[in-house]
Write a protein that holds these residues in place. Structure first.
Motif, PDB file in Angstrom:
ATOM      1  N   GLU A 222      -7.224  -6.966 -10.916  1.00 62.23           N
ATOM      2  CA  GLU A 222      -7.362  -5.519 -10.739  1.00 62.23           C
ATOM      3  C   GLU A 222      -7.849  -5.177  -9.339  1.00 62.23           C
ATOM      4  N   ASP A 223      -8.891  -5.885  -8.878  1.00 65.14           N
ATOM      5  CA  ASP A 223      -9.407  -5.620  -7.533  1.00 65.14           C
ATOM      6  C   ASP A 223      -8.390  -6.006  -6.474  1.00 65.14           C
ATOM      7  N   PHE A 224      -7.655  -7.090  -6.734  1.00 67.16           N
ATOM      8  CA  PHE A 224      -6.640  -7.529  -5.781  1.00 67.16           C
ATOM      9  C   PHE A 224      -5.549  -6.462  -5.628  1.00 67.16           C
ATOM     10  N   GLU A 225      -5.137  -5.871  -6.745  1.00 66.52           N
ATOM     11  CA  GLU A 225      -4.127  -4.815  -6.698  1.00 66.52           C
ATOM     12  C   GLU A 225      -4.650  -3.600  -5.936  1.00 66.52           C
ATOM     13  N   ARG A 226      -5.953  -3.297  -6.119  1.00 70.90           N
ATOM     14  CA  ARG A 226      -6.530  -2.162  -5.403  1.00 70.90           C
ATOM     15  C   ARG A 226      -6.494  -2.394  -3.892  1.00 70.90           C
ATOM     16  N   VAL A 227      -6.782  -3.617  -3.508  1.00 74.28           N
ATOM     17  CA  VAL A 227      -6.739  -3.939  -2.079  1.00 74.28           C
ATOM     18  C   VAL A 227      -5.326  -3.796  -1.541  1.00 74.28           C
ATOM     19  N   LEU A 228      -4.353  -4.287  -2.305  1.00 75.35           N
ATOM     20  CA  LEU A 228      -2.960  -4.167  -1.871  1.00 75.35           C
ATOM     21  C   LEU A 228      -2.550  -2.705  -1.730  1.00 75.35           C
ATOM     22  N   ASP A 229      -2.970  -1.883  -2.697  1.00 77.00           N
ATOM     23  CA  ASP A 229      -2.646  -0.459  -2.626  1.00 77.00           C
ATOM     24  C   ASP A 229      -3.256   0.183  -1.396  1.00 77.00           C
ATOM     25  N   ALA A 230      -4.504  -0.201  -1.083  1.00 76.92           N
ATOM     26  CA  ALA A 230      -5.170   0.373   0.089  1.00 76.92           C
ATOM     27  C   ALA A 230      -4.451  -0.027   1.371  1.00 76.92           C
ATOM     28  N   VAL A 231      -4.056  -1.311   1.459  1.00 75.11           N
ATOM     29  CA  VAL A 231      -3.342  -1.782   2.653  1.00 75.11           C
ATOM     30  C   VAL A 231      -2.005  -1.076   2.781  1.00 75.11           C
ATOM     31  N   ALA A 232      -1.290  -0.954   1.635  1.00 77.08           N
ATOM     32  CA  ALA A 232       0.010  -0.275   1.660  1.00 77.08           C
ATOM     33  C   ALA A 232      -0.150   1.178   2.073  1.00 77.08           C
ATOM     34  N   GLY A 233      -1.228   1.820   1.589  1.00 75.28           N
ATOM     35  CA  GLY A 233      -1.461   3.210   1.964  1.00 75.28           C
ATOM     36  C   GLY A 233      -1.704   3.369   3.445  1.00 75.28           C
ATOM     37  N   GLU A 234      -2.472   2.438   4.036  1.00 78.63           N
ATOM     38  CA  GLU A 234      -2.729   2.501   5.470  1.00 78.63           C
ATOM     39  C   GLU A 234      -1.431   2.317   6.266  1.00 78.63           C
ATOM     40  N   GLN A 235      -0.584   1.384   5.815  1.00 78.63           N
ATOM     41  CA  GLN A 235       0.678   1.150   6.512  1.00 78.63           C
ATOM     42  C   GLN A 235       1.594   2.367   6.407  1.00 78.63           C
ATOM     43  N   LEU A 236       1.605   2.999   5.204  1.00 76.21           N
ATOM     44  CA  LEU A 236       2.447   4.171   5.018  1.00 76.21           C
ATOM     45  C   LEU A 236       2.007   5.319   5.923  1.00 76.21           C
ATOM     46  N   HIS A 237       0.693   5.547   6.028  1.00 76.06           N
ATOM     47  CA  HIS A 237       0.214   6.621   6.898  1.00 76.06           C
ATOM     48  C   HIS A 237       0.535   6.335   8.361  1.00 76.06           C
ATOM     49  N   ALA A 238       0.522   5.050   8.730  1.00 74.82           N
ATOM     50  CA  ALA A 238       0.895   4.694  10.102  1.00 74.82           C
ATOM     51  C   ALA A 238       2.367   5.010  10.358  1.00 74.82           C
ATOM     52  N   LEU A 239       3.216   4.786   9.350  1.00 78.59           N
ATOM     53  CA  LEU A 239       4.636   5.109   9.499  1.00 78.59           C
ATOM     54  C   LEU A 239       4.857   6.618   9.527  1.00 78.59           C
ATOM     55  N   LEU A 240       4.118   7.338   8.692  1.00 73.68           N
ATOM     56  CA  LEU A 240       4.283   8.787   8.635  1.00 73.68           C
ATOM     57  C   LEU A 240       3.943   9.451   9.957  1.00 73.68           C
ATOM     58  N   ARG A 241       3.071   8.812  10.740  1.00 79.58           N
ATOM     59  CA  ARG A 241       2.703   9.403  12.027  1.00 79.58           C
ATOM     60  C   ARG A 241       3.872   9.426  13.016  1.00 79.58           C
TER      61      ARG A 241
END
Length: 298
Positions: A222-241
């Motif tokens: 569960e914690d591992f998935e949360r970390v992956l989601d956080a990393v993916a979210g950061e990458q997505l926001h970088a792309l959105l910029r």
């Protein structure tokens, strides 16, 4: 206070090298012989009276006087060491630390001050024994000054509990012991009992398992998935910029990003005064830019 270990004041030339003496005390041929010797020494009556003259000769460099002084104080060291015994710590090692404390006292003794050597040496022996026991019992070594602060905190805690039948607050303890609140908290935390992961835990209904089994695993799925989601979210926001402001808003609205509810094409079009088809075209163009940016090396 009769001495200051941190300052190192006093005749530094007195006494043998402490490291050399420590090696000599440890290099015993038979531990059973050491225990027998300590038991015999412990039966003697400490001879610490009128030791100032002997200490003065030792400070002046008289080797025989130094050896006689150690022999005279050895029963006192053994007697004091008994009250600092703790399970797992060899008594011979404890006595050795007490002798090193005696040598520290001799190295710092100034005969010209007229201080009786007996009480002076006793203070240093007790400090050495206290340090040895504390270092053995705690996973972290606490310096002598911090140990004295911790002793004041415990003394004030016991006094308040005995007189008022209540547990004092941290702020109250720190004020009574003249210790900074943050320092008091750190000292009490360092003095806390070390707990083993294999320690069994129980409630009113009986044992519920081992401490290690009940602790949260930071590498759980569960914690591992949360970390992956956080990393993916950061990458997505970088792309959105890389998109224009309108394109970012359209993508965020259509996909429900940043905690928003997904919106229909018509809802987004009404906000911008565009048709639903035009919003769809802008969304497709923005997503194509994102796919291209994601496939391109950074």
């Amino acid at each position: 206070m009769v001495g200051d270990e941190e300052s190192g004041t006093g005749p530094a030339a007195a006494g043998p090298d402490l490291a050399e003496t420590q090696r000599g005390l440890r290099d015993q041929p038979d531990l059973a012989e050491v225990d027998s010797f300590l038991a015999e020494v412990g039966e003697r009556r400490p001879e610490v009276e009128d030791a100032a003259a002997l200490a003065a000769r030792a400070v002046a460099g008289d080797t025989r006087a130094r050896e006689e002084l150690i022999e005279r104080f050895l029963p006192l060291v053994v007697s004091l060491a008994r009250s600092y015994r703790v399970e797992g710590l060899e008594f011979a090692d404890l006595v050795q630390e007490g002798v090193l404390g005696l040598l520290r006292a001799l190295a710092r003794y100034d005969p010209e001050r007229g201080t009786p050597f007996g009480p002076f040496a006793t203070w240093w022996v007790r400090q050495a024994l206290q340090e040895a026991r504390s270092d053995f019992m705690r996973p972290l070594r606490i310096p002598p000054k911090a140990l004295r602060q911790l002793a004041r905190l415990k003394s004030e805690h016991d006094r308040i509990y005995a007189c008022e039948e209540r547990r004092p607050t941290l702020d109250e303890l720190a004020a009574k012991a003249n210790v900074d609140v943050a320092q008091a908290e750190a000292l009490l935390r360092a003095d806390a009992r070390v707990r083993s992961l294999s320690e069994p835990l129980a409630d009113t209904e009986g044992e519920i398992g081992l401490l290690g089994d009940l602790l949260a695993d930071p590498l759980s799925v569960e914690d591992f998935e949360r970390v992956l989601d956080a990393v993916a979210g950061e990458q997505l926001h970088a792309l959105l910029r890389r998109l224009s402001e309108r394109e970012r808003d359209i993508v965020a609205a259509r996909l429900g990003l940043d905690g928003r509810q997904p919106e229909a094409l018509a809802e987004v079009g009404a906000r911008y005064g565009l048709s639903a088809e035009r919003v769809r075209q802008l969304e497709e163009r923005a997503l194509a830019k994102l796919r291209h940016a994601a496939a391109s090396p950074a």
